[in-house]
Every structure is written in structure tokens, then in C-alpha cells.
Design an enzyme around this catalytic site. Sequence first.
Site, PDB file in Angstrom:
ATOM      1  N   THR A 127       0.868  -1.161   0.000  1.00 24.22           N
ATOM      2  CA  THR A 127       0.000   0.000   0.000  1.00 24.22           C
ATOM      3  C   THR A 127       0.909   1.215   0.000  1.00 24.22           C
ATOM      4  O   THR A 127       2.127   1.100   0.112  1.00 24.22           O
ATOM      5  CB  THR A 127      -0.880   0.007   1.266  1.00 24.22           C
ATOM      6  OG1 THR A 127      -1.858   0.999   1.135  1.00 24.22           O
ATOM      7  CG2 THR A 127      -0.059   0.302   2.485  1.00 24.22           C
TER       8      THR A 127
ATOM      9  N   ALA B 266      -5.723  -5.806   6.524  1.00 28.86           N
ATOM     10  CA  ALA B 266      -6.916  -4.967   6.460  1.00 28.86           C
ATOM     11  C   ALA B 266      -7.804  -5.154   7.680  1.00 28.86           C
ATOM     12  O   ALA B 266      -8.280  -4.179   8.272  1.00 28.86           O
ATOM     13  CB  ALA B 266      -7.701  -5.292   5.196  1.00 28.86           C
TER      14      ALA B 266
END
Lengths: 313, 238
Positions: free
Chosen positions: A110, A158
Site C-alpha cells: 500500500t 486490512a
Amino acid sequence: MKCYRLFIPYSRWRDAHPIVHSQKYHRRRRVCRLISKTLSKMALSSVLQSESADFSFNNDRSFSFGCRFGQTDLGFGAAPGDRLNFAIKASLGPDDKDGPERKIEFLHGTTTLAFKFQHGVIVAVDSRATAGAYIASQTVKKVIEINPYLLGTMAGGAADCSFWERLLARQCRVYELRNKERISVAAASKLLANMVYQYKGMGLSMGTMVCGWDKRGPGLYYVDSEGNRVCGDLFAVGSGSMYAYGVVDSGLRQDLSVEEACELGRRAIYQATYRDAYSGGQVNLYHVHSEGWTRVSQEDVLKLHHQYQEPKK
Amino acid sequence: TMFATQVYGDNGKMKEYHYTGPVEHRFSPYSFNGGTVLAVAGEDFAIVASDTRLSEGYSIHSRDSPKCYKLTDTTVIGCSGFHGDCLTLTKIIDARLKMYKHSNNKCMTSGAIAAMLSTILYGRRFFPYYVYNIIGGLDEEGKGAVYSFDPVGSYQRDTYKAGGSASAMLQPLLDNQIGFKNMEGVQHLPLSQEKAVQLVKDVFISAAERDVYTGDALRICIVTKDGIKEETVPLRKD
């Protein structure tokens, strides 16, 4: 073994009278250690047991199959680490050969960044979530709105990020109700750091930045699941962070206007998505100022690509 | 009852079918039972579809084991992965729904079920439910809603999502047909219910062609304000 009034030093007496415990004593100690280890996971179990009296989270099950943390065999065809996450990990947990050694550096798939400037804090993130090499989603919200003046970013696993930051939002609200004033950024980040520190070494993966504005001005803290908590003016987290640092470092000045700072953040994330395979999707931009945070923009990287590359032709 | 064993060779990697030396067997609490689930949200409807094949290894246990489960009048959940965990998870969700109904005197909304499922899954963070969930239903305003999960509870609301063994094959097709991705100069028409159902059937027929774990039959649940309608369509049985 009793110790009476002595004419010799206690240490000499102690060494002359070694204490030998029975097997029952050692077994009891081991069980107590196991129990206190289980109880120390109070943060997780107290939340989950409040609603479901019968569906209690029983830790011991995870030991009985011989599956160590992070080393669950997911069966035919599924690779370890095959869950939706913002990360690609080198290994889900320690391999049998490595033992307690572990790679300290996790690759987080990310790019998130945040920096302070004279008008507050700019927070910019991408929106890609990967499960191994499969892109599970291009529209993930990696900025969590804890409350109207605090933001948290997500990098790493996540589920870990969203669960713990949601729990942080709850704790911040409880603080407000108890103390009749807003929580400071330092205190909020400390709450989060202490919550995940209890699970250190158990395979949580979370690299987050807590950004906000409190009575000391703009606040920016980096907190991760290894136990780090640092205050700073600029952070970039994730596999694309190096590319983002390059862009932000070259353009950052304290006297930027809000427009220029937003553009800098946007450009940094765009460049990171351009070069990093694990970042992409859209660029979400937030600005934290004295009145709270505002959502500045959400732009698709493809559109930004045309916007930045067109003038060159 | 089956228990799965992972067969490791002496270099630590999984061994192939033929025997070439001493192997170490290790008990695995999980097994992979296959299956694909798909959900699409429309303007005032939601569709949850799944195939009905239950497999394990090279065998098929059942040709009639659908993976959609009805939760409330406005919500359906599709679970694929390890069948044991799917069954337990749906039992737990049903029980929690009842508890909520008794405490709060109303049914859980789709968004609330999604948030609750996230915490149920995260509760087993260190020994996960090996289930890929997708919830399809109507939200409070009556619009279609789809929530997709990972095995440890990360979730988000989508317009369409495919999960399970053939998800990597179906998701790009849905991106193109429903999301109009990678198409230039196309009008973005809203999806009607008939078109969505036909698309779901076509998509599963394609999946059955190329994925060994998908096939036998397709069960479609269409959720509208009038209730939940079920349709069964045959697929390739090979």
C-alpha cells in the site's frame, strides 16, 4: 525451608539450602502462566464477549491443533497469507526452520502518507487491497474517520487495521464521556499502541498514522504492531513509501498553501502507484485543520495519469 | 468424516501424488470444499448466487449443496471455503440475529449484520474461520447492498463481488459488464433485474467451464422488497 537468625551471610545460607519443588508445583505454575497469558488478551475478549455469552472466544483451541499463531494450514490450494490484506508478507509466520527468528521488515502492499504544514495535516492514501498477487479491491477506504477531528490510516492487514481503529474510536468516545473534553492525538495514539502491544509477536500486522488537531496544534503519530509509536512531521508507510518520500521531500516547505500541499500529497501517491505494483486504485486526500478534517478529493489514478503525462507530449 | 493431511517431503514443500521418499504427515484442521459465490446489487434489488457443488480433493461429495443461506427477509449470505466453518458460522449468525431480535424488538439491517459478522470473524483472528463471505440484501432505504468479507473480518460495501474458488475468473468479467471498466465511450446504463439475472447465469456457465470446483447447478436468490425468490439453473456436471 526455614531461615532462622544467622551468623553467616544470607547468601551463603541460601546456597547451602537449595529449594527443590515437586512436579505438582511446576505443573501448577505452568497452568497459571497459561491462564494469565489468556487473561492478558482482555482487550479482544472483553469486547467480543459482551454480546455473545455463549460464543466465547476460547484461546486454547488455537494451541490444541498444533497450529502456531500465523501458521494455520489453509488446506488444499490455498496459500498461507491468502486473506484480504494490504500486505504481502514474506511469510505468514515463522517457518519450522527459522524458529523464533523472523523478518522484522514486513512489506505492506500500500502507500499512505501524512505530513504537517502550517495549515494542519495532509493525509493521502491509495485504495488497493491485495490477496497474494490477486487484487481483491481497488476501492478500499484506507482512512478511518475516528471522530470529526481525528483520522487513522491503514496499512498492513486490512482486518487488523479496521478492527483496532474501530476499537480506538470507541475508546476515544469513552474518554470524551468520562473527561468531558476531546482526547488529544498523543493520548489516542498511545491507546492504540498499548492495545496492540499486548499482541506483539502473535502475527498482527498494522502500520497506521494517527492524525488530528488538538489544543497543542496539528498532531501526527506513527503507530505499528511491532510496538513503535513516534511523533513526526512527515511519514509514508507501505511498499510504495520510498517513492512517495522522494516526491514529498523535494516539495515540502512549511509555508505551503492548502492547495499546494494537497497537490503535493496527491502527486506523491500517484508517483508511488505508478512504480509500485501493490499500490493503485484511487488517491483519497484529507486535510485536517483546526475545525476538524475535510475530505478534499478522491481521484482515479488513471485520470491523474492523463492529467500529469499529457502536457509532456 | 474426513480429515485432511498435508503431505510434506523432507525439504518442507508439498509433495506430488507419487511417492518418492519418507513423508511427514501433519493434521490440518481445515479442508477446502470449493464453491463460488456471487452477489450483485441493483437499484432496488440484490442478487446472491452460488453453485451447488461440494467437493474435497478429487471427489465430489454432493451436487446439491447450495451456499446461499437466508438470514432475514431482506438479507442473504453466501459462504464458500471450508464447509464445516460455513455451517458453524451460519448457525452463529442465526443465533445472534435471534438475540438481537429479542433484545431490540426489530430485525437486523443488512449493514448491521455486516458489521456484526466482521467482529465475529475477527474474534477468531488467530484460528480463522476459513470462509469467504458475501452478504447481499437491501439497506434501510430499500437500495441493493453487497458486503464482501475476507476470512478475518475485513469488509466493505460493493456494487458487485465474486468470492470462492472461481472468484479470480468472475470478478474481471463483472468489472467489465457491470462496472464498465476498461471500456471507452460506453453509456453507463443502470442494471435492470432481468439483465442482472441473465448476466449471473452466463457468468456461472463460464466459471463451470474452466473451474473444476464449480458446476452441477446454480442457485440464485433474488432479494426485493417483496421478499426472496429462489431459482435453480443446471450447470455442467463434469
